[in-house]
Design an enzyme around this catalytic site. Structure first.
Site, PDB file in Angstrom:
ATOM      1  N   SER A 104      -4.108  -1.254   0.345  1.00 30.78           N
ATOM      2  CA  SER A 104      -3.060  -2.081   0.933  1.00 30.78           C
ATOM      3  C   SER A 104      -3.622  -3.467   1.217  1.00 30.78           C
ATOM      4  O   SER A 104      -4.767  -3.602   1.658  1.00 30.78           O
ATOM      5  CB  SER A 104      -2.556  -1.463   2.238  1.00 30.78           C
ATOM      6  OG  SER A 104      -1.703  -2.376   2.926  1.00 30.78           O
ATOM      7  N   ASP A 148      -7.169   1.856   4.327  1.00 36.09           N
ATOM      8  CA  ASP A 148      -7.875   1.392   5.526  1.00 36.09           C
ATOM      9  C   ASP A 148      -9.383   1.356   5.332  1.00 36.09           C
ATOM     10  O   ASP A 148     -10.129   1.254   6.314  1.00 36.09           O
ATOM     11  CB  ASP A 148      -7.554   2.305   6.715  1.00 36.09           C
ATOM     12  CG  ASP A 148      -6.094   2.259   7.100  1.00 36.09           C
ATOM     13  OD1 ASP A 148      -5.426   1.262   6.763  1.00 36.09           O
ATOM     14  OD2 ASP A 148      -5.610   3.216   7.724  1.00 36.09           O
ATOM     15  N   ASN A 164      11.017  -0.684  -9.495  1.00 33.62           N
ATOM     16  CA  ASN A 164      10.438  -2.010  -9.727  1.00 33.62           C
ATOM     17  C   ASN A 164       9.600  -2.335  -8.506  1.00 33.62           C
ATOM     18  O   ASN A 164      10.125  -2.754  -7.477  1.00 33.62           O
ATOM     19  CB  ASN A 164      11.518  -3.069  -9.935  1.00 33.62           C
ATOM     20  CG  ASN A 164      10.923  -4.452 -10.174  1.00 33.62           C
ATOM     21  OD1 ASN A 164       9.702  -4.618 -10.250  1.00 33.62           O
ATOM     22  ND2 ASN A 164      11.775  -5.459 -10.281  1.00 33.62           N
ATOM     23  N   HIS A 210      -5.191  -5.788   7.051  1.00 34.54           N
ATOM     24  CA  HIS A 210      -6.139  -4.981   6.287  1.00 34.54           C
ATOM     25  C   HIS A 210      -7.365  -5.795   5.864  1.00 34.54           C
ATOM     26  O   HIS A 210      -7.512  -6.958   6.227  1.00 34.54           O
ATOM     27  CB  HIS A 210      -5.434  -4.339   5.110  1.00 34.54           C
ATOM     28  CG  HIS A 210      -4.553  -3.185   5.496  1.00 34.54           C
ATOM     29  ND1 HIS A 210      -4.933  -1.876   5.375  1.00 34.54           N
ATOM     30  CD2 HIS A 210      -3.309  -3.163   6.049  1.00 34.54           C
ATOM     31  CE1 HIS A 210      -3.979  -1.082   5.829  1.00 34.54           C
ATOM     32  NE2 HIS A 210      -2.967  -1.847   6.241  1.00 34.54           N
ATOM     33  N   GLY A 230       0.813  -1.205   0.000  1.00 38.72           N
ATOM     34  CA  GLY A 230       0.000   0.000   0.000  1.00 38.72           C
ATOM     35  C   GLY A 230       0.844   1.250   0.000  1.00 38.72           C
ATOM     36  O   GLY A 230       0.478   2.267  -0.615  1.00 38.72           O
ATOM     37  N   SER A 231       1.976   1.222   0.685  1.00 37.42           N
ATOM     38  CA  SER A 231       2.879   2.373   0.677  1.00 37.42           C
ATOM     39  C   SER A 231       3.423   2.626  -0.721  1.00 37.42           C
ATOM     40  O   SER A 231       3.537   3.781  -1.166  1.00 37.42           O
ATOM     41  CB  SER A 231       4.032   2.150   1.664  1.00 37.42           C
ATOM     42  OG  SER A 231       3.540   2.038   2.992  1.00 37.42           O
TER      43      SER A 231
END
Length: 453
Positions: A225, A200, A298, A230, A92-93
């Site tokens: 994410s 979230d 990548n 999650h 997710g980041s």
């Protein structure tokens, strides 16, 4: 492959899958009943044999990188949420990084975000909603949030607006949608990009322009994410989604080394002009698969992760419903604690897919957050803060704060500081049953009853 070899392969595959099912039933299938005092996590994996079957099937194929399961997941995810394009990534980041960097692409012309441009956001949340802005060299502009929704105070957005503002990048806090109608209208009025950090809030809905829409699908880009706690998981994993084909191609360019080519892995010449185009100062006809239009990364997902995700996606509707049920049951069981705790409320015109149950200790309470959190942890109930609390108070901002550069703040962030000092949350994830929820209720209620005088 001969017919005999094919028959043998199918039989060996069947034996492996049969063994996987037996192993799941022996190792992972839960049969024990909850007992008061057992550890209650704030989140975790909920799975059955199907996730492991998919994972092993992918491993047996040994494709390893992005492949058929990833393509299937992207297609089914987009269909479920009613968007045109979904691009998988490794977290997710990374999804947030890709979404933001997409808006810096020269391909967007005068609308691209440049160094020194401003992005409206909040400090009460997870750092990777803000980190890409700072890492690129843009300026985050922090506005406060409201209680008890814990989302952006839309009344402060105008005060954060300047001629340098190019975007709004904010999250739906713990599954509770922010006011999408006001935020999107603001962005449209001032020609700003909107990135919805939906990490979230997977499955949350908002009544936008009279139509129920999944969060993450109203803005120009949405992110998710798939980390284990999650709404669904691939272990590690994330996604960026959009209805704009140009943004989708830029996302995947940044994700896939910065390349200009949009061929899927293992495919060539999708554009039908692989050796006939002119790019920059390269020779005419230079192989399009090795032309780079961005300084990329990548950040692809493996097919093994996507295989798990495909099985999880089939369970997502039941996961969403279970989260809502658990949240509502916990909320109903805490009706007598309003004098001590600020209880969460859903944003108007929304149907949250709750990630957790947020609680703020009132200033007038006879106890502190640290005291009630310690009591819950001692009784086996895992707690979490609302992530950074106030991101500006963290060591990563020390140098910026001393230099007085690199960000702007609108208002005193009063509610953000309240969250930092007095807010925590407990889980409502689908692995929790009604006995666990009632136990959490009883522990909270008994603690408050003892500490009212």
């Amino acid at each position: 492959m001969s017919i005999n070899d094919q028959i043998l392969e199918e039989e060996l595959h069947r034996q492996v899958i049969d063994a996987v099912v037996r192993y799941y039933e022996f190792k992972h299938k839960k049969t024990e009943q909850f007992k008061p005092g057992d550890r209650i996590s704030y989140g975790g994996r909920v799975f059955d044999e199907n996730e492991i079957i998919n994972l092993v099937d992918s491993a047996l194929e040994f494709w390893l990188t992005t492949g058929k399961y990833a393509e299937r997941f992207e297609r089914e995810f987009a269909d479920f949420f009613g968007v045109k394009y979904c691009s998988l990534t490794n977290s997710g980041s990374s999804a947030n990084l890709l979404a933001f960097m997409t808006l810096t692409s020269p391909k967007l012309g005068e609308r691209r975000i440049k160094k020194g441009d401003e992005v409206i956001t909040v400090a009460a949340g997870f750092p990777t909603t803000v980190a890409p802005v700072i890492q690129f060299g843009a300026i985050p502009v922090f506005v406060d949030v409201t209680l008890p929704t814990y989302n952006i105070d839309v009344a402060q957005m105008k005060a954060g607006l300047t001629d340098k503002t190019k975007a709004v990048m904010i999250a739906h806090t713990l599954g509770n949608p922010f006011n999408l109608q006001v935020v999107k209208d603001f962005c449209d009025q001032h020609r700003l990009w909107l990135i919805e950090d939906n990490c979230d809030a997977l499955g949350s809905k908002y009544l936008y322009n009279g139509e129920w829409k999944y969060t993450g699908t109203v803005g120009h880009l949405g992110t998710s994410s798939f980390y284990p706690p999650h709404h669904m998981t691939m272990g590690e994993g994330g996604a960026v989604y959009t209805n704009d084909i140009e943004l989708k191609r830029i996302v995947e360019s940044f994700r896939d080394w910065g390349r200009d080519c949009w061929c899927q892995s293992g495919h060539d010449n999708t554009c039908k002009h692989r050796f006939t185009q002119q790019f920059g100062e390269l020779p005419l006809g230079y192989d399009h698969k090795y032309v780079y239009s961005h300084f990329g990364y990548n950040l692809k997902v493996t097919d093994m992760q996507a295989a798990v995700g495909c099985a999880q996606l089939a369970k997502l509707p039941t996961f969403i419903e279970k989260r809502r049920q658990n949240w509502q049951l916990l909320r109903e069981g805490l009706n007598d604690v309003h004098d001590s705790l600020i209880l969460p409320e859903a944003t108007a015109n929304s149907k949250p897919s709750w990630f957790g149950f947020l609680v703020t200790v009132r200033e007038t309470a006879k106890f502190t957050r640290d005291e009630i959190v310690a009591h819950l942890e001692e009784n086996g109930i895992q707690t979490r803060m609302l992530f950074a609390g106030n991101l500006l108070k963290h060591p990563c901002f020390d140098e910026m704060r001393m230099n007085g550069t690199g960000y702007r703040v609108v208002s005193e962030l009063r509610n953000t500081d309240i969250i930092m000092n007095r807010t925590f949350w407990v889980g409502v994830y689908p692995g929790m049953n009604s006995d666990m929820i009632r136990y959490i209720q009883s522990v909270i209620n008994s603690f408050i009853k003892r500490n009212r005088t």
